[in-house]
Write an enzyme that holds these catalytic residues in place. Sequence first.
Site, PDB file in Angstrom:
ATOM      1  N   ASP A 181      37.232  13.385  20.008  1.00 43.03           N
ATOM      2  CA  ASP A 181      37.069  12.039  20.583  1.00 43.03           C
ATOM      3  C   ASP A 181      36.097  12.089  21.757  1.00 43.03           C
ATOM      4  OD1 ASP A 181      37.442   9.448  21.629  1.00 43.03           O
ATOM      5  OD2 ASP A 181      39.092  10.161  22.876  1.00 43.03           O
ATOM      6  N   TYR A 241      25.492  -1.230  22.362  1.00 39.63           N
ATOM      7  CA  TYR A 241      26.911  -1.588  22.239  1.00 39.63           C
ATOM      8  C   TYR A 241      27.791  -0.691  23.113  1.00 39.63           C
ATOM      9  CZ  TYR A 241      31.560  -2.224  20.367  1.00 39.63           C
ATOM     10  OH  TYR A 241      32.908  -2.470  20.274  1.00 39.63           O
ATOM     11  N   HIS A 242      27.648   0.620  22.930  1.00 41.45           N
ATOM     12  CA  HIS A 242      28.533   1.534  23.641  1.00 41.45           C
ATOM     13  C   HIS A 242      28.181   1.648  25.120  1.00 41.45           C
ATOM     14  CE1 HIS A 242      28.973   2.709  19.386  1.00 41.45           C
ATOM     15  NE2 HIS A 242      30.235   2.740  19.736  1.00 41.45           N
ATOM     16  N   TYR A 254      33.691  -3.278   9.884  1.00 44.30           N
ATOM     17  CA  TYR A 254      33.538  -1.849  10.148  1.00 44.30           C
ATOM     18  C   TYR A 254      34.765  -1.149   9.584  1.00 44.30           C
ATOM     19  CZ  TYR A 254      32.716   2.331  13.084  1.00 44.30           C
ATOM     20  OH  TYR A 254      32.475   3.596  13.551  1.00 44.30           O
ATOM     21  N   LYS A 298      39.789  16.590  27.396  1.00 46.33           N
ATOM     22  CA  LYS A 298      39.650  15.792  26.171  1.00 46.33           C
ATOM     23  C   LYS A 298      39.664  16.732  24.966  1.00 46.33           C
ATOM     24  CE  LYS A 298      37.452  12.064  25.550  1.00 46.33           C
ATOM     25  NZ  LYS A 298      38.687  11.251  25.349  1.00 46.33           N
ATOM     26  N   HIS A 319      34.963   9.220  23.373  1.00 48.06           N
ATOM     27  CA  HIS A 319      35.069   8.062  24.253  1.00 48.06           C
ATOM     28  C   HIS A 319      35.674   8.530  25.575  1.00 48.06           C
ATOM     29  CE1 HIS A 319      34.638   5.681  20.501  1.00 48.06           C
ATOM     30  NE2 HIS A 319      34.035   4.849  21.313  1.00 48.06           N
TER      31      HIS A 319
END
Length: 670
Positions: free
Chosen positions: A542, A169-170, A15, A538, A544
């Site tokens: 981003d 995945y996340h 990646y 935040k 996450h």
Amino acid sequence: MTERQKDRPWLMRTYAGHSTAEASNELYRRNLAKGQTGLSVAFDLPTQTGYDPDHILARGEVGRVGVPVSHLGDMRRLFQDIPLDQMNTSMTINATAMWLLALYEVVAEEQGADISKLSGTTQNDIVKEYLSRGTHVFPPGPSLRLTTDMITYTVAHIPKWNPINICSYHLQEAGATPVQEIAYAMSTAIAVLDAVRDSGQVPPEKFGDVVARISFFVNAGVRFVEEMCKMRAFGRIWDKITRERYGITNEKQRRFRYGVQVNSLGLTEAQPENNVQRIVLEMLAVTLSKDARARAVQLPAWNEALGLPRPWDQQWSLRIQQVLAHESDLLEYEDIFAGSHVIEAKVDALVTDCLAEIERIQEMGGAMAAVESGYLKSQLVSAHAERRARIEAGEEKIVGVNCFEGTEPNPLTADLDTAIMTVDPANEARVVQALHDWRDNRDEARAQESLSVLKKTAAGDGNLFAATLECARAGVTTGEWAWALRDVFGEFRAPTGVSSAPLAVAAEEGSPLAAVREKVARTAAELGSGKLRLLVGKPGLDGHSNGAEQIAVRARDAGFEVIYQGIRLTPEQIVSAAVAEDVHCVGLSILSGSHAELVPDVLARLQRTGVDDIPVIVGGIIPSADATALREAGVAAVFTPKDFGITEIIGRIVDEIRKANRLDPLEVPA
């Protein structure tokens, strides 16, 4: 044993992408020369969220976590001298997936490629963006339409392309248990397939071709027996759904096709050399069992918890795959777990629990309804909070973090500044200037006309891909394409899941949380305010948000009033909220590397507003040199992944509030 042909290895990817299209192209060609067998493109956050690099929210984010692609010229340079008709390319892109695939197709046409021969994958799974990664742009309905239009277009015109890579995945990184990971991914698949079927764009006899192009992108954690069983359960449930719900009789079309990146957020900043064995164990979960083996694997680098990996670190991860595939005898055998009663029992239990959760989501109206109601997000936040509590209590052990913490000096990180790669801060200005040059030199009338057609199509019910292709050819930029659709579809702010998350850590007398609650209550009383108020912000792009959410939940449980408005805020918005809410502390969470730009901006704005006595704390993936610079700039405290004790962090926030307000330190252990 009778001689049998050795199985072909899975696709091996890294990646990768950073700084500029030119720098990333050079990296891709180097990786291919080292034996990598496919490309996996990491785009930067402005590209992922539909902003041009000169937008206010893109500041500090350009070229950080991936490559900026603002228009056709960038895509040309990204794949220069890489023949796309011979390449299998994975693009981790969601809200702007249609746009990036259109740019890719036009570049392939310019290379003289036969479009029908292109192979690769666009992630294009918007549901998990609402839940875990935060690069969504549009509301659920229009997002599902974009996905549907892409699927129907690719099945007709690019039949070897995987138009969606449903991405659990996340979900795992956001706290999902194996049951939640499977159930939420399968519920997303049902929502997508139902939408394609109901759109009328695919004749019923061709629907098997749609099912055959659905792929999955899965996380493999370190509990590798459980993870392997998860993959077998995934395959069994997919076979059942495609056969029973959609009537797919062709076994090949029902095959569960998946790629993997092993768990990045499970990598530790403490004793990072241990990440190598974690990566190997996680890879074994998705390669050992032939009947549940991944089609493509990409491994993170050992130092991803420290910062951006260097080419050498990525090479090390590629070599891990190559040693297993080419030196070991793994590919010489049939499935080595066939007939194992232990594995079968675990798989059966997972299948039963997952089908029950899938049914629960269907009763709510499906995955999209469960996103909008906040059910899925609150379940993930709760599961993550419970896991964090187990780690802090020492029930779940992480070597080097909460056990076996003693260590010899680490030669790999002896010089931390050279153990990771850094992006040149001047890079952003160069990318912005190149964008302005591109706009100045294009056919402006054609670009505006193509955007007008895109908006008209969006306002109707036609397939959006043809209009998007014309935008790509006309020199439209990423931000312009996304803003045209924002004008029609609007934007979406996903539920945070914080307010509905239950208490995860007990606060009985004598517990660490009880001690912190006492500190919070006493400090609030001394300051004469009903409650201490913490703003969790935040800034930038981003998405996450797992760490920010866990801080918000624990601060709430410790007695704070928490102001958390979710992701994607400008420094100006954060400071405005801090002033309006009269907060006692501002906590900023940034994992994308934009802290050096955005945190000083927040500090300067607080100062200009006259409230520079509010302590600002920062958490994220922050190299030690940057942490020192932030503290020198006026940040009260910096927390990185090695600070895993959330209750302790909350205690330290109270300490910083007391210090800022000139209160004596409290002799209450945190």
